[in-house]
Design a protein around this motif. Structure first.
Motif, PDB file in Angstrom:
ATOM      1  N   ILE A   1      -6.179  10.303  -2.833  1.00 48.28           N
ATOM      2  CA  ILE A   1      -7.596  10.628  -2.625  1.00 48.28           C
ATOM      3  C   ILE A   1      -8.390   9.377  -2.264  1.00 48.28           C
ATOM      4  CG2 ILE A   1      -9.713  11.356  -3.819  1.00 48.28           C
ATOM      5  CD1 ILE A   1      -7.950  13.435  -5.309  1.00 48.28           C
ATOM      6  N   SER A   2      -8.091   8.265  -2.917  1.00 49.13           N
ATOM      7  CA  SER A   2      -8.810   7.023  -2.615  1.00 49.13           C
ATOM      8  C   SER A   2      -8.519   6.561  -1.188  1.00 49.13           C
ATOM      9  CB  SER A   2      -8.429   5.919  -3.610  1.00 49.13           C
ATOM     10  OG  SER A   2      -7.075   5.534  -3.455  1.00 49.13           O
ATOM     11  N   LEU A   3      -7.267   6.762  -0.710  1.00 45.93           N
ATOM     12  CA  LEU A   3      -6.920   6.394   0.660  1.00 45.93           C
ATOM     13  C   LEU A   3      -7.614   7.318   1.665  1.00 45.93           C
ATOM     14  CD1 LEU A   3      -3.068   5.733   0.278  1.00 45.93           C
ATOM     15  CD2 LEU A   3      -4.924   4.066   0.241  1.00 45.93           C
TER      16      LEU A   3
ATOM     17  N   LYS B   1     -10.476   8.926   1.195  1.00 48.30           N
ATOM     18  CA  LYS B   1     -11.911   8.620   1.198  1.00 48.30           C
ATOM     19  C   LYS B   1     -12.225   7.366   2.008  1.00 48.30           C
ATOM     20  CE  LYS B   1     -13.294  10.952  -3.077  1.00 48.30           C
ATOM     21  NZ  LYS B   1     -13.784  10.789  -4.477  1.00 48.30           N
ATOM     22  N   ASP B   2     -11.292   6.414   2.029  1.00 52.74           N
ATOM     23  CA  ASP B   2     -11.511   5.192   2.814  1.00 52.74           C
ATOM     24  C   ASP B   2     -11.626   5.501   4.300  1.00 52.74           C
ATOM     25  OD1 ASP B   2     -11.509   3.586   0.598  1.00 52.74           O
ATOM     26  OD2 ASP B   2      -9.404   2.983   0.791  1.00 52.74           O
TER      27      ASP B   2
ATOM     28  N   ASN C   1       0.810  -1.229   0.000  1.00 54.74           N
ATOM     29  CA  ASN C   1       0.000   0.000   0.000  1.00 54.74           C
ATOM     30  C   ASN C   1       0.845   1.282   0.000  1.00 54.74           C
ATOM     31  OD1 ASN C   1      -2.565  -1.178  -0.129  1.00 54.74           O
ATOM     32  ND2 ASN C   1      -2.593  -1.522   2.085  1.00 54.74           N
TER      33      ASN C   1
ATOM     34  N   ASP D   1      -1.658  11.970  -6.414  1.00 56.60           N
ATOM     35  CA  ASP D   1      -2.773  12.520  -5.637  1.00 56.60           C
ATOM     36  C   ASP D   1      -4.048  11.707  -5.831  1.00 56.60           C
ATOM     37  OD1 ASP D   1      -1.256  14.509  -4.553  1.00 56.60           O
ATOM     38  OD2 ASP D   1      -2.367  16.182  -5.424  1.00 56.60           O
ATOM     39  N   LYS D   2      -4.237  11.209  -7.035  1.00 56.57           N
ATOM     40  CA  LYS D   2      -5.440  10.413  -7.316  1.00 56.57           C
ATOM     41  C   LYS D   2      -5.477   9.172  -6.426  1.00 56.57           C
ATOM     42  CE  LYS D   2      -8.180   8.588 -11.151  1.00 56.57           C
ATOM     43  NZ  LYS D   2      -8.258   8.424 -12.626  1.00 56.57           N
ATOM     44  N   ILE D   3      -4.318   8.530  -6.249  1.00 55.03           N
ATOM     45  CA  ILE D   3      -4.239   7.370  -5.361  1.00 55.03           C
ATOM     46  C   ILE D   3      -4.465   7.817  -3.919  1.00 55.03           C
ATOM     47  CG2 ILE D   3      -2.726   5.564  -4.459  1.00 55.03           C
ATOM     48  CD1 ILE D   3      -1.321   5.562  -7.190  1.00 55.03           C
TER      49      ILE D   3
ATOM     50  N   GLU E   1      -7.030  15.403  -8.327  1.00 52.09           N
ATOM     51  CA  GLU E   1      -7.287  14.110  -8.978  1.00 52.09           C
ATOM     52  C   GLU E   1      -6.662  14.021 -10.364  1.00 52.09           C
ATOM     53  OE1 GLU E   1     -11.722  15.232 -10.768  1.00 52.09           O
ATOM     54  OE2 GLU E   1     -11.502  13.645  -9.250  1.00 52.09           O
TER      55      GLU E   1
END
Length: 732
Positions: free
Chosen positions: A492-494, A496-497, A214, A488-490, A483
């Protein structure tokens, strides 16, 4: 507790402040050790084999790297020089002149020995200190007392002309932002970076890169051809619009990439000069990355000096005017790469109605060049906001605090061993230990490649720390993530989790986040910026300078992942000019409020960690003393024969002693400081006079990068009366 010894005016202030700290803390059974992480100290520690036995010193940075991973570590860190090559060379020469036989830095190493020497110096250049010490994420904010003082005593705002021609310019493509690629590592592995030339030959650039599950891995590059086209276009625009050319980079922290970006601008602006005298410049060993100052110095020995200077002056007269770092001395924006540190220079420009200085010492609109788009847009946002709403009114502004990602060397772009300049056309590849391709980039000769890691443990802690601050304060929190940018896109997903349904938290691109933050603070509200590492560095100068007039008054806490903590003090961007004034007039205008705040917070932390009542009382009384210090306006004046850094230390000690004498929670401290407070109060006029009488004369510090301790201490502790009282506290 450990207190760092660093460089320039923060180091000079330490000669005065540290004896006070040691004396007061000894009464709570707290010892204060020191660690020399100055530029000179780092050079000497890394080249001990060249030194006499009595000249050798411990590698303090190496020792601190172990300390910060201890659960009970408490470290107070003052600003240090993030050295550019010109600064490194100046420090080396000074040490050699003092009898330290350290080797030279080689611009073009030609032997294995020279390459080995340069490899050691690479560990000293740039942001060599911070990645080692910052084993936690950053919590940087303005305390309530400091903010209220700034509102009640605002700096003088300069009216902004909404018709200003000033602009922020950045590349539209070909930069680090547009070329970035990133992946999330699925399983642990060890990777390498290799360069594959067009003829198929493979060169290992970096091996042994440990990647965890990760973890975010990214790589990108700067297209040097497009960069030079960008510079040429902007120089032309400056000439056409009659505005100054100003370049804003960070050739200190970004020690590999940004000196090269700087050098390209020098070569584009002075293209005719470099073309016409290419052979002579090669013979003289002139490197554009080190700036015009080195060029002008090296041509002194050239038989073509007069012709070179004539052409140099012709170009200056024909092309766009360059902004000045020091108009009186003729030092331009392109003279020395370490003079144009973007996080200090851009806020100062914006606060100054978006104007900088020209060669005639007059303020003028400018075209601020920040080639890489990644964070240039935040300054564009400030300028857009000023065009709409005018200058900022510090008396009514809210505050932007910051939670910054930096643990485990997260996002150390350009400061590390994964940045390279392509020596020929080819492909940079990142491959794991199973020979699986992770990422690759196609580069042309002269392009700049960089790769970066960001470990999940650091990211998770950063997100949690940001959400914790939002919960504690009730302020709106903004994650500054784009994004459109691969890493940064990756991220953002972390986020949001972990974010879930928190209505008080937004995720916005840097420009939109900046505009939203400015909207909120203009309404008097507070906001928490939650950012990556570089933005952390930029924003903790930008907003404090807009709000307070300086970034030196911020509280910066680094809660370490392993349980300890580091407390960082104010920024040192203006330190060189302050030292210059001290040498000339024996007046030091460095503001130690950052040190005061760091000490107070560290005492609170120490008290909680060790269940120490005395430390808690010291912390509480110091908090009150800082409030009085602010209320009574004891910050250093800029003018000689007025209060300076040393008098500010005296008044803090006086107020601190008074508070300790008044409190009733710890009787032993009360008894000790009752007499001390009386002695300081009754001698106030005498002590102040001793400080002021010392001013107005030139002084000798015995060096710049390595002060003579006896000379510097004598300069910084000129009041015999005050020194005697401090000694009495220590010896009681």
């Amino acid at each position: 507790m450990t207190y760092t010894l660093t460089d320039e005016s923060p180091a000079l202030a330490t000669y005065s402040f540290l004896p006070i700290v040691r004396a007061f803390l000894k009464r709570a059974n707290i010892s204060v050790k020191t660690a020399d992480i100055s530029l000179a100290g780092r050079i000497l520690a890394n080249f001990s084999e060249y030194l006499k036995e009595e000249q050798r010193c411990e590698d303090a940075l190496e020792e601190l790297s172990k300390l910060v991973n201890q659960p009970n570590s408490v470290l107070i860190k003052t600003p240090n020089i993030s050295a550019s090559i010109p600064q490194l060379k100046a420090a080396i020469k000074e040490l050699q002149d003092k009898g330290y036989a350290v080797p030279n830095y080689y611009d073009e190493p030609s032997t294995d020995e020279q390459r080995a020497i340069n490899s050691k110096y690479q560990k000293i250049l740039g942001s060599a200190v911070n990645p080692v010490l910052r084993q936690g994420n950053s919590d940087r904010r303005c305390t309530r007392a400091v903010k209220e003082y700034a509102k009640n005593n605002p700096y003088k705002s300069i009216p902004f002309d909404k018709n200003s021609k000033s602009r922020i310019s950045y590349m539209k493509d070909g930069d680090f932002f547009s070329n970035e690629k990133a992946i999330l590592i699925k399983s642990p592995c060890v990777a390498r970076i290799e360069f594959v030339a067009k003829n198929g030959s493979v060169k290992l650039m970096k091996d042994g890169i440990k990647l965890e599950e990760n973890e975010i891995l990214d790589c990108t590059f700067m297209d040097s051809k497009k960069l030079q086209d960008f510079y040429a276009e902007q120089i032309k625009i400056c000439k056409e619009e009659d505005i100054l050319l100003s370049l804003h980079l960070k050739a200190t922290m970004m020690k590999v990439s940004d000196p090269v970006l700087f050098g390209y601008c020098v070569k584009v602006y002075f293209k005719e000069l470099f073309d016409e005298f290419s052979e002579e410049f090669a013979k003289l060993g002139i490197n554009a990355n080190n700036g015009i100052s080195e060029l002008l110095s090296k041509i002194e020995t050239s038989s073509l000096k007069d012709k070179i200077l004539q052409r140099y002056n012709e170009i200056l007269s024909q092309k766009a005017d360059i902004s000045m770092v020091n108009s009186e001395k003729g030092i331009t924006n392109l003279h020395v790469p370490s003079d144009i540190i973007v996080d200090a220079s851009m806020p100062a420009m914006l606060k100054n109605a978006a104007k900088v200085w020209d060669k005639n010492s007059k303020e003028k609109d400018t075209n601020a060049l920040i080639p890489d788009k990644t964070y240039a847009t935040i300054y564009e946002a400030v300028l857009d906001d000023m065009r709409k709403n005018g200058e900022f009114k510090p008396s009514s502004l809210g505050s932007v605090s910051n939670v910054g990602l930096m643990a485990k060397k997260a996002q150390e772009y350009g400061s590390h061993d994964k940045t390279f300049v392509a020596e020929e056309d080819g492909v940079f590849r990142i491959v794991n230990d199973k020979d699986e391709l992770l990422l690759e980039q196609n580069l042309s000769k002269g392009d700049i490649f960089r790769a970066c890691q960001c470990k999940f443990e650091a990211v998770k802690n950063w997100i949690e720390l940001g959400l914790q601050r939002v919960s504690l304060t009730g302020d709106e929190g903004i994650f500054w993530l784009d994004e459109k940018r691969a890493s940064d896109k990756i991220m953002i997903s972390l986020v949001k989790d972990l974010l879930k349904d928190n209505a008080n938290v937004k995720i916005l691109s840097p420009k939109e986040a900046c505009l939203r933050s400015l909207e909120l603070i203009r309404q008097g509200k507070n906001v928490i910026s939650i950012t990556g590492n570089v933005l952390r560095d930029y924003l903790t100068d930008l907003f404090p300078i807009l709000e307070l007039g300086t970034s030196a008054k911020m509280l910066s806490v680094v809660p370490m992942l392993n349980g300890g903590a580091m407390f960082e003090t104010g920024a040192g961007g203006s330190a060189p000019k302050q030292v210059e004034q001290l040498v000339k007039e024996n007046h030091l205008r460095w503001d130690s409020l950052g040190e005061f705040l760091a000490l107070q917070a560290s005492l609170e932390f120490f008290a909680n960690k060790n269940s120490s009542l005395k430390a808690r009382v010291l912390a509480e009384c110091l908090d009150e003393a800082i409030g009085q210090w602010l209320e009574n306006n004891k910050a250093p004046s800029r003018k000689v024969k007025e209060g300076d850094n040393r008098t500010s230390h005296f008044y803090l000690a006086l107020y601190w002693a008074n508070e300790l004498a008044r409190q009733a929670n710890e009787k032993e401290l009360q008894v000790i400081f009752k007499d001390i407070a009386l002695e300081l109060s009754s001698n106030e006029d005498k002590i102040y006079k001793e400080f002021i009488d010392a001013q107005g004369f030139s002084v000798d510090l015995g060096g710049y990068y390595k002060f003579d301790d006896k000379k510097a201490e004598a300069v910084m502790r000129p009041s015999a009366t005050f020194n005697a009282v401090i000694a009495k506290i220590y010896d009681l």
